[in-house]
Scaffold this active site. Structure first.
Site, PDB file in Angstrom:
ATOM      1  N   CYS A 190      -1.269  11.968  -0.549  1.00  0.00           N
ATOM      2  CA  CYS A 190      -0.300  12.057  -1.824  1.00  0.00           C
ATOM      3  C   CYS A 190       0.251  10.519  -1.517  1.00  0.00           C
ATOM      4  CB  CYS A 190       0.905  12.760  -1.391  1.00  0.00           C
ATOM      5  SG  CYS A 190       2.149  12.810  -2.680  1.00  0.00           S
ATOM      6  N   CYS A 191       0.586   9.916  -0.417  1.00  0.00           N
ATOM      7  CA  CYS A 191       0.927   8.555  -0.230  1.00  0.00           C
ATOM      8  C   CYS A 191      -0.104   7.493  -0.758  1.00  0.00           C
ATOM      9  CB  CYS A 191       1.126   8.298   1.222  1.00  0.00           C
ATOM     10  SG  CYS A 191       2.779   9.018   1.957  1.00  0.00           S
ATOM     11  N   CYS A 200      10.219   8.390  -1.161  1.00  0.00           N
ATOM     12  CA  CYS A 200      10.429   9.388  -1.957  1.00  0.00           C
ATOM     13  C   CYS A 200      11.419  10.352  -1.772  1.00  0.00           C
ATOM     14  CB  CYS A 200       9.128  10.059  -2.136  1.00  0.00           C
ATOM     15  SG  CYS A 200       7.680   8.899  -2.668  1.00  0.00           S
ATOM     16  N   CYS A 226       3.213   5.427   5.969  1.00  0.00           N
ATOM     17  CA  CYS A 226       2.494   5.908   4.725  1.00  0.00           C
ATOM     18  C   CYS A 226       1.137   5.257   4.437  1.00  0.00           C
ATOM     19  CB  CYS A 226       3.418   5.702   3.611  1.00  0.00           C
ATOM     20  SG  CYS A 226       3.807   4.016   3.128  1.00  0.00           S
TER      21      CYS A 226
END
Length: 234
Positions: free
Chosen positions: A119-120, A202, A229
Site C-alpha cells: 500500500c505504501c 495516513c 514506509c
C-alpha cells in the site's frame, strides 16, 4: 558535480553551514536540480519557511496518498497561502491503486507487513519517484532524534535507490529547536501535533502516542518493527 564520488567534499562543506546556508549552497551548486519532499510535518514546515524566506529556487512537492487527515490537507492549503509559493501535489497512480484495493480490500494493509508495504509503495513511493525524477538533490526533514534508525543517518548521503544526493538539513535539530523556530517565525503547523501526534502520516496508519513512547510509535502502530514506509531506505 552530481556524482557520488563528490560526496565527501560536499558533506564536509555542508557540515560548516547552518540549514538555511546549506539549502542556499545546494540551490546554487545544482541549479534547477534540487527538490524538497514535504510531508507537512513540523520539520518540513521549517524547511519550507527557510526556502520561502530566502526565495530559493528549490522545487517543493507533497504526496497526497488519498488517506490523509483533514487537518493535513488544511495545512497544505494554509501553507501555500502563507508563503505564496506553489507546492506540487502528487497523487497515487489510479489504476494500480484501484487494482490493489480490489485485491486486498480498502484496509488490507492491516493484515500483514507485506500488504502494508504494498500500500505504501503505491500511495507514497510511486509518487516520490515522480517527484524526484530528473533531480540531483533531494531535501528531507529527517532528524536523528526521530528514531533509532534515523540516528545513524549522515547530514548528506548518496541515495543509491533514487541515484541522487539526499540532504537532511535539520538532522541535528532537537524537538525543542524545531518548536522554538516555529513559535518565533509563526510557522503554520498541523494541530494534531498538539494532540499527541509527533509523526503524522495516513489517518488509518497513525495514532497519538503515549508518554514515554518513541516518536514513531504511532506510525503503523499494529506492527512491532520496521517503522518506515519505503521512502527512506538505508
Amino acid at each position: 558535480m552530481n556524482e557520488a564520488k563528490n560526496l565527501p567534499d560536499l558533506r564536509q562543506h555542508l557540515s560548516t553551514l547552518d540549514a538555511a546556508a546549506g539549502l542556499r549552497y545546494l540551490a546554487e551548486a545544482f541549479p534547477g536540480g534540487v527538490t524538497f519532499s514535504s510531508s507537512l510535518g513540523k520539520e518540513d514546515q521549517v524547511i519550507t519557511h527557510l526556502i520561502a524566506a530566502e526565495n530559493l529556487p528549490i522545487h517543493i512537492f507533497s504526496l497526497d496518498t488519498g488517506r490523509l487527515f483533514p487537518e493535513t490537507l488544511d495545512l497544505l492549503a494554509r501553507t501555500t497561502a502563507r508563503y505564496s509559493s506553489p507546492i506540487e501535489v502528487i497523487y497515487p497512480p489510479q489504476e494500480p491503486l484501484e487494482r490493489w484495493v480490489r485485491t486486498n480490500g480498502i484496509n488490507g494493509f492491516y493484515e500483514s507487513i507485506e500488504k502494508r508495504k504494498g500500500c505504501c509503495a503505491l500511495r507514497k513511493v510511486e509518487g516520490l519517484k515522480r517527484g524526484l525524477a530528473g533531480k540531483q538533490v533531494w531535501i528531507t526533514g529527517l532528524r536523528a532524534e526521530q528514531s533509532e534508525n534515523r540516528a545513524s543517518m549522515p547530514l548528506l548521503e548518496w541515495d543509491s535507490n533514487f541515484h541522487l544526493f539526499k540532504y537532511n538539513p535539520l538532522l541535528h535539530w532537537t524537538d525543542a529547536d524545531v518548536d522554538a523556530f516555529i513559535e518565533k517565525e509563526a510557522v503554520p503547523y498541523n494541530p494534531l501535533h498538539d494532540k499527541g501526534y509527533p509523526s503524522i502520516g495516513c489517518a488509518p496508519c497513525t495514532r497519538a502516542i503515549q508518554p514515554g513512547e518513541d516518536s514513531r510509535a504511532g506510525r503503523w502502530w499494529w506492527e512491532s518493527s520496521h517503522k518506515e514506509c519505503g521512502l527512506h531506505v538505508k
